[in-house]
Design a protein around this motif. Structure first.
Motif, PDB file in Angstrom:
ATOM      1  N   ARG A   1       0.826  -1.210   0.000  1.00  0.00           N
ATOM      2  CA  ARG A   1       0.000   0.000   0.000  1.00  0.00           C
ATOM      3  C   ARG A   1       0.860   1.260   0.000  1.00  0.00           C
ATOM      4  N   PHE A   2       2.038   1.176   0.637  1.00  0.00           N
ATOM      5  CA  PHE A   2       2.958   2.319   0.573  1.00  0.00           C
ATOM      6  C   PHE A   2       3.415   2.550  -0.862  1.00  0.00           C
ATOM      7  N   GLU A   3       3.806   1.484  -1.541  1.00  0.00           N
ATOM      8  CA  GLU A   3       4.328   1.640  -2.898  1.00  0.00           C
ATOM      9  C   GLU A   3       3.240   2.091  -3.866  1.00  0.00           C
ATOM     10  N   ARG A   4       2.000   1.680  -3.654  1.00  0.00           N
ATOM     11  CA  ARG A   4       0.914   2.161  -4.520  1.00  0.00           C
ATOM     12  C   ARG A   4       0.691   3.653  -4.348  1.00  0.00           C
ATOM     13  N   GLU A   5       0.814   4.128  -3.137  1.00  0.00           N
ATOM     14  CA  GLU A   5       0.502   5.523  -2.843  1.00  0.00           C
ATOM     15  C   GLU A   5       1.692   6.455  -3.052  1.00  0.00           C
ATOM     16  N   PHE A   6       2.893   5.994  -2.679  1.00  0.00           N
ATOM     17  CA  PHE A   6       4.039   6.909  -2.620  1.00  0.00           C
ATOM     18  C   PHE A   6       5.217   6.518  -3.509  1.00  0.00           C
ATOM     19  N   GLY A   7       5.194   5.341  -4.102  1.00  0.00           N
ATOM     20  CA  GLY A   7       6.291   4.942  -4.972  1.00  0.00           C
ATOM     21  C   GLY A   7       7.083   3.782  -4.408  1.00  0.00           C
ATOM     22  N   LYS A   8       7.944   3.216  -5.236  1.00  0.00           N
ATOM     23  CA  LYS A   8       8.709   2.028  -4.849  1.00  0.00           C
ATOM     24  C   LYS A   8       9.664   2.348  -3.698  1.00  0.00           C
ATOM     25  N   ALA A   9       9.913   1.310  -2.880  1.00  0.00           N
ATOM     26  CA  ALA A   9      10.755   1.481  -1.700  1.00  0.00           C
ATOM     27  C   ALA A   9      12.236   1.286  -2.006  1.00  0.00           C
ATOM     28  N   ASN A  10      12.572   0.527  -3.043  1.00  0.00           N
ATOM     29  CA  ASN A  10      13.966   0.292  -3.438  1.00  0.00           C
ATOM     30  C   ASN A  10      14.127   0.595  -4.918  1.00  0.00           C
ATOM     31  N   TRP A  11      14.955   1.545  -5.249  1.00  0.00           N
ATOM     32  CA  TRP A  11      15.242   1.817  -6.656  1.00  0.00           C
ATOM     33  C   TRP A  11      16.453   2.730  -6.752  1.00  0.00           C
ATOM     34  N   ASP A  12      17.019   2.777  -7.925  1.00  0.00           N
ATOM     35  CA  ASP A  12      18.157   3.657  -8.157  1.00  0.00           C
ATOM     36  C   ASP A  12      18.162   4.094  -9.613  1.00  0.00           C
ATOM     37  N   VAL A  13      18.609   5.297  -9.850  1.00  0.00           N
ATOM     38  CA  VAL A  13      18.759   5.833 -11.200  1.00  0.00           C
ATOM     39  C   VAL A  13      20.067   6.616 -11.262  1.00  0.00           C
ATOM     40  N   ARG A  14      20.500   6.871 -12.481  1.00  0.00           N
ATOM     41  CA  ARG A  14      21.721   7.650 -12.671  1.00  0.00           C
ATOM     42  C   ARG A  14      21.382   8.892 -13.481  1.00  0.00           C
ATOM     43  N   PHE A  15      21.866  10.036 -13.007  1.00  0.00           N
ATOM     44  CA  PHE A  15      21.636  11.304 -13.681  1.00  0.00           C
ATOM     45  C   PHE A  15      22.935  11.761 -14.338  1.00  0.00           C
ATOM     46  N   ARG A  16      22.883  11.903 -15.669  1.00  0.00           N
ATOM     47  CA  ARG A  16      24.062  12.367 -16.413  1.00  0.00           C
ATOM     48  C   ARG A  16      24.264  13.858 -16.212  1.00  0.00           C
ATOM     49  N   TYR A  17      25.510  14.230 -16.071  1.00  0.00           N
ATOM     50  CA  TYR A  17      25.849  15.639 -15.898  1.00  0.00           C
ATOM     51  C   TYR A  17      25.651  16.383 -17.210  1.00  0.00           C
ATOM     52  N   PRO A  18      24.995  17.542 -17.190  1.00  0.00           N
ATOM     53  CA  PRO A  18      24.819  18.298 -18.437  1.00  0.00           C
ATOM     54  C   PRO A  18      26.146  18.868 -18.920  1.00  0.00           C
ATOM     55  N   LEU A  19      26.361  18.805 -20.211  1.00  0.00           N
ATOM     56  CA  LEU A  19      27.591  19.344 -20.794  1.00  0.00           C
ATOM     57  C   LEU A  19      27.309  20.710 -21.371  1.00  0.00           C
ATOM     58  N   PHE A  20      27.720  21.732 -20.647  1.00  0.00           N
ATOM     59  CA  PHE A  20      27.489  23.099 -21.090  1.00  0.00           C
ATOM     60  C   PHE A  20      28.618  23.547 -22.017  1.00  0.00           C
ATOM     61  N   ASN A  21      28.476  24.743 -22.524  1.00  0.00           N
ATOM     62  CA  ASN A  21      29.484  25.293 -23.440  1.00  0.00           C
ATOM     63  C   ASN A  21      30.850  25.338 -22.757  1.00  0.00           C
ATOM     64  N   GLY A  22      31.812  24.816 -23.428  1.00  0.00           N
ATOM     65  CA  GLY A  22      33.173  24.867 -22.904  1.00  0.00           C
ATOM     66  C   GLY A  22      33.552  23.695 -22.033  1.00  0.00           C
ATOM     67  N   THR A  23      32.559  22.874 -21.624  1.00  0.00           N
ATOM     68  CA  THR A  23      32.860  21.762 -20.722  1.00  0.00           C
ATOM     69  C   THR A  23      33.741  20.714 -21.382  1.00  0.00           C
ATOM     70  N   GLU A  24      33.462  20.428 -22.651  1.00  0.00           N
ATOM     71  CA  GLU A  24      34.172  19.343 -23.301  1.00  0.00           C
ATOM     72  C   GLU A  24      35.683  19.555 -23.288  1.00  0.00           C
ATOM     73  N   SER A  25      36.089  20.782 -23.417  1.00  0.00           N
ATOM     74  CA  SER A  25      37.517  21.051 -23.508  1.00  0.00           C
ATOM     75  C   SER A  25      38.214  20.964 -22.157  1.00  0.00           C
ATOM     76  N   THR A  26      37.444  21.064 -21.044  1.00  0.00           N
ATOM     77  CA  THR A  26      38.063  21.041 -19.718  1.00  0.00           C
ATOM     78  C   THR A  26      37.813  19.730 -18.990  1.00  0.00           C
ATOM     79  N   ASN A  27      37.091  18.833 -19.607  1.00  0.00           N
ATOM     80  CA  ASN A  27      36.763  17.571 -18.945  1.00  0.00           C
ATOM     81  C   ASN A  27      38.011  16.705 -18.804  1.00  0.00           C
ATOM     82  N   THR A  28      38.375  16.404 -17.543  1.00  0.00           N
ATOM     83  CA  THR A  28      39.580  15.606 -17.295  1.00  0.00           C
ATOM     84  C   THR A  28      39.249  14.141 -17.083  1.00  0.00           C
ATOM     85  N   THR A  29      37.975  13.759 -17.196  1.00  0.00           N
ATOM     86  CA  THR A  29      37.587  12.360 -17.005  1.00  0.00           C
ATOM     87  C   THR A  29      37.320  11.711 -18.351  1.00  0.00           C
ATOM     88  N   ASP A  30      37.360  10.375 -18.352  1.00  0.00           N
ATOM     89  CA  ASP A  30      37.072   9.634 -19.577  1.00  0.00           C
ATOM     90  C   ASP A  30      35.577   9.517 -19.833  1.00  0.00           C
TER      91      ASP A  30
END
Length: 549
Positions: A250-279
């Motif tokens: 009943r909790f999950e029906r009303e409020f959402g799943k109790a266990n989950w995970d997602v990944r949020f990609r970092y936005p690449l703004f102007n100029g970021t590509e040239s300073t990115n030190t990660t692969d």
């Protein structure tokens, strides 16, 4: 006349006060300087950047510059604990049913017994029934006002700070023992009064078909700003010894799943590509964990196994390697990690059910209550497994573990600690530990007392103070960003509160001003009406005199 003069004077005094209080109430984040922390760490800069969000042209220029913009801004709440009918008298205990029973009692008495019965009933009505009815009315008003008080905090902060994401760290309602009808009623209030413009995270957004699959979203996806990331609390589903499949469903029906995970990609703004030190493109791994079933004995071992299977799937398939500094792990859960006594307000505490099973609603000798996760689960399941930390200084990346932060609720007073490996640790009290075990044992100190130079390995846990009125209507403002110049993640957090007495006082004064204004308006209309009639009478009086002549 005295009443009229008093009302006029009161209105003149209260109108300026009402205007000031109302302005403060609806702009309190501005007056408190509440804002998502900036990259520079300057409070003035943070406030200026927040202000600029309300001027699109100015804000758009900053968004185009990743050195200014903070892409992940999490508005954090904890423990609203909406109460309901279970805190009110039963319908049959209301004033009118009681009066009806008293009348029936009087009517059933013999004639000679009626006077003393009336006296006793009158005394009971005046001294007990009416005070209890007034108390119940006050409680109903308090519940109604509390919903809108919490809702005001959310709406005002959301409007002013414009978060990218919002979370509530558990204990959404006040009791796991309520009926399904009462649970649904509190859920309706949660979504229509407190978080009226928001909605829960849909199951399809976070459901995985395979353990190795990963749900990925852009960090600047605007749709997440109106989603509430709900964490299951003990007052929502219970502790391990009384969590049932029914309560979790009943909790999950009303409020959402109790266990989950997602990944949020970092936005690449102007100029970021040239300073990115990660692969890789930097990303934030958001993990929502039901920690209430991690300790034992649990009522449902199957449900406990499901949560451990989920946790293992995260660790095995979706966490980035420890040496990958482009990933930030943000853990959202309800129960705080273990801490030695005296570190926070809540000391370590465990309690267990008795020999019976409560009619099948909890497990005999099962876990009834806990202030923290156990030391074992905190250390092995979270700090070492999930965040990959150890005392191995020979491999710096592995020793330090994954960059990240832990946000928890439960302790209403709140706490801010640094979990770290220390040679003088008080975590492990066992006498049969080896020297190596003692060397790599964990300790926790207040964040303000931590010393970076004394520990190679550590992570911060912020236990958020409750947003209930008794705890100051608290909210957290978390900013997380990636520093491309250093190749490291950074974050800062600020708290923001609203005194519940100010909220009530403002509305009471506003209602008094509204009442006095209506009284003054009606009185003015009546006076004007009387004057117009008096003028008409004077206009016809000369003709009347001539007619009589």
């Amino acid at each position: 006349m005295y009443i009229i003069a008093f009302a006029d004077k009161a209105l003149h005094l209260l109108v300026p006060l009402a205007l000031c209080l109302t302005g403060y109430l609806y702009l309190y984040p501005v007056f408190h300087g509440c804002a998502f922390p900036s990259r520079s760490g300057s409070t003035l800069t943070a406030f200026t950047e927040t202000l600029e969000q309300h001027f699109p042209l100015s804000y758009a220029s900053n968004v185009a510059n990743d050195t200014v913009h903070v892409p992940f801004r999490l508005l954090v709440f904890a423990d609203p604990q909406l109460e309901g009918d279970s805190s009110l008298p039963k319908p049959e205990d209301g004033l009118l049913p009681k009066l009806a029973r008293h009348w029936t009692k009087i009517c059933s008495e013999e004639f000679t017994s009626i006077p003393p019965t009336v006296t006793a009933v009158t005394r009971e009505v005046l001294l007990q029934d009416i005070p209890e009815a007034l108390q119940a009315l006050r409680k109903r008003l308090d519940l109604f006002g509390n919903d809108y008080y919490l809702g005001h905090i959310y709406r005002t902060l959301h409007w002013w700070t414009r978060p990218s994401h919002v979370t509530v760290l558990g204990d959404l309602i006040g009791s796991q023992w309520v009926t399904d009808g009462e649970f649904g009623g509190r859920g309706w209030r949660f979504w229509n009064r407190v978080f009226g413009s928001a909605n829960r995270v849909a199951d399809e957004l976070v459901t995985l078909d395979r353990p190795e699959e990963e749900k990925t979203f852009n960090m600047d996806d605007d749709s997440w700003a109106t989603k509430i990331i709900n964490v299951a609390g003990n007052h929502d589903i219970g502790y391990a010894g009384d969590i049932s499949r029914h309560r979790l469903d009943r909790f999950e029906r009303e409020f959402g799943k109790a266990n989950w995970d997602v990944r949020f990609r970092y936005p690449l703004f102007n100029g970021t590509e040239s300073t990115n030190t990660t692969d890789q493109v930097p990303s934030l791994h958001l993990i929502v964990l039901n920690s209430l079933v991690l300790d034992t004995p649990a009522m449902s071992e199957d449900m406990q196994a499901e949560t451990y299977d989920y946790l293992n799937s995260v660790i095995s398939h979706r966490l980035r390697p420890v040496e990958d500094r482009s990933s930030f792990t943000l853990l959202l859960t309800h129960l705080p990690l273990y801490k030695p006594n005296g570190t926070c307000v809540d000391a370590p505490f465990f309690d267990y059910w008795g020999d019976d099973d409560g009619g099948g609603v909890y497990r005999p000798h099962g876990l009834k209550e806990q202030n923290h996760l156990s030391e074992h689960v905190s250390r092995q399941g979270t700090l070492e497994a999930l965040f990959g930390m150890s005392g191995n200084r020979d491999v710096p990346a592995h020793g330090k573990g994954r960059p990240g932060l832990i946000l928890t609720g439960h302790d209403h007073e709140g706490c801010d600690v640094w979990h770290h490996i220390s040679t003088n640790s008080t975590w492990s009290q066992s006498t049969n530990n080896t020297d190596e075990d003692r060397r790599t044992s964990w300790d926790a100190v207040r964040w303000t007392q931590m010393n970076h130079s004394s520990s190679h390995t550590g992570i911060r846990e912020v236990t958020l103070r409750s947003m209930m009125g008794d705890y100051g209507g608290n909210a957290g403002l978390l900013s997380v960003w990636f520093d491309f110049a250093t190749g490291e993640w950074a974050y800062q957090m600020q708290m923001c509160g609203l005194n519940v007495k100010i909220w009530w006082a403002t509305h009471v004064i506003d209602l008094v001003v509204l009442g006095l204004s209506l009284f003054s308006l009606v009185r003015g209309i009546l006076v004007q009406h009387d004057r117009s009639h008096a003028g008409q009478d004077k206009a016809v009086s000369p003709n009347t005199s001539k007619a009589h002549a």
